[in-house]
Design a protein around this motif. Structure first.
Motif, mmCIF file in Angstrom:
data_model
loop_
_atom_site.group_PDB
_atom_site.id
_atom_site.type_symbol
_atom_site.label_atom_id
_atom_site.label_comp_id
_atom_site.label_asym_id
_atom_site.label_seq_id
_atom_site.Cartn_x
_atom_site.Cartn_y
_atom_site.Cartn_z
ATOM 1 N N LEU A 111 -35.506 52.267 -50.866
ATOM 2 C CA LEU A 111 -34.881 53.236 -49.969
ATOM 3 C C LEU A 111 -34.350 52.511 -48.739
ATOM 4 O O LEU A 111 -35.062 51.719 -48.121
ATOM 5 N N SER A 114 -31.624 56.551 -44.336
ATOM 6 C CA SER A 114 -32.145 57.876 -44.658
ATOM 7 C C SER A 114 -31.281 58.976 -44.052
ATOM 8 O O SER A 114 -30.353 58.723 -43.275
ATOM 9 N N PHE A 115 -31.599 60.205 -44.387
ATOM 10 C CA PHE A 115 -30.835 61.358 -43.940
ATOM 11 C C PHE A 115 -30.911 61.512 -42.413
ATOM 12 O O PHE A 115 -31.965 61.322 -41.810
ATOM 13 N N GLN A 129 -29.272 60.092 -48.582
ATOM 14 C CA GLN A 129 -30.301 59.071 -48.746
ATOM 15 C C GLN A 129 -29.705 57.926 -49.553
ATOM 16 O O GLN A 129 -29.138 58.142 -50.628
ATOM 17 N N ASP A 226 -31.565 67.425 -46.237
ATOM 18 C CA ASP A 226 -32.350 66.210 -46.459
ATOM 19 C C ASP A 226 -32.664 66.054 -47.951
ATOM 20 O O ASP A 226 -33.484 66.805 -48.505
ATOM 21 N N ALA A 228 -34.216 63.551 -49.625
ATOM 22 C CA ALA A 228 -35.554 63.028 -49.927
ATOM 23 C C ALA A 228 -36.584 64.150 -49.845
ATOM 24 O O ALA A 228 -37.471 64.285 -50.710
#
Length: 238
Positions: A111, A114-115, A129, A226, A228
């Motif tokens: 990962l 991120s968002f 993501q 989001d 994730a």
């Protein structure tokens, strides 16, 4: 002389008569006593037998009731155990179904961005993501649905996304896959969960090979949530 003899004979006869009467009375008394005693013994024996029978009947009834209660408790316990097993199996099936309904779009990833993350790569906050994977990594549909966008120029969302795909799912949910090196589906195609739809790449506004993944409420840019958090809520471990 004759009268005296007669008188003596009469007296002796009377004495013998009284003796016989007394003997007879005594015999009758003895017999009556024996009969009364025998009757009393018989009554006592009959009463004792009845008491024993009543006690035995009460004990048998109590034992039967206890056995019925024990059997009822055993049946209830068995039913409760079966119900618990059924509930456990149902929970497992539900969890498995939930987990299988959504999957990660790529495997063996790391990962990265991120968002809602800030950065100079985006006009505003990051809308998805990022999964850092080598170019050519298979990209799969995170959930079954219908392809509504596919191709270059972000599939209509702009050149920053490079090659992209958008899939429509139920409940006003859409998934987007961007920066692809190649697209293997076309608009209108129905895909299944886990089906290969593209290969990851480094097209568009990208600083290195990765997959940009979004969950949207419409097929268009600007409606992302989001991803994730969404995937985790649907049983996907990231």
């Amino acid at each position: 002389m004759f009268e005296r003899v007669t008188s003596h004979s009469s007296r002796a006869s009377r004495i013998r008569t009284r003796a016989a009467v007394l003997a007879a009375g005594l015999g009758a008394s003895v017999a009556l006593g024996a009969g009364v005693a025998a009757a009393a013994d018989t009554t006592a024996a009959s009463g004792a037998a009845s008491a024993v029978q009543a006690q035995a009947a009460a004990q048998a009834k109590a034992a039967k009731t206890q056995a019925a209660q024990a059997e009822k408790a055993a049946v209830a316990k068995k039913a409760a155990a079966a119900k618990a097993v059924q509930a456990k199996n149902a929970a497992k099936k539900a969890a498995a179904k939930k987990q299988a309904s959504w999957v990660s779009p790529v495997k063996n990833y790391k990962l990265s961005a991120s968002f809602a993350q800030n950065g100079g790569m985006w006009a505003s906050k990051h809308s998805g993501q990022d999964y850092a994977v080598p170019t050519g990594t298979p990209v799969v549909a995170a959930h079954g649905g219908t392809v509504v966008k596919a191709g270059g120029n972000g599939a209509g969302d702009g050149p920053a996304y490079g090659n992209a795909v958008v899939i429509k799912h139920g409940n006003k949910t859409y998934s987007q896959y961007a920066h692809l090196s190649s697209v293997n589906v076309k608009v209108g195609q129905v895909v299944k969960t886990g089906q290969k739809i593209a290969l990851s790449g480094n097209t568009g506004n990208s600083s290195g090979p990765h997959l940009h993944f979004e969950i949207r409420t419409t097929p268009n840019y600007g409606t992302a949530v989001d991803p994730a958090k969404f995937l985790r809520a649907n049983g996907v471990n990231l």
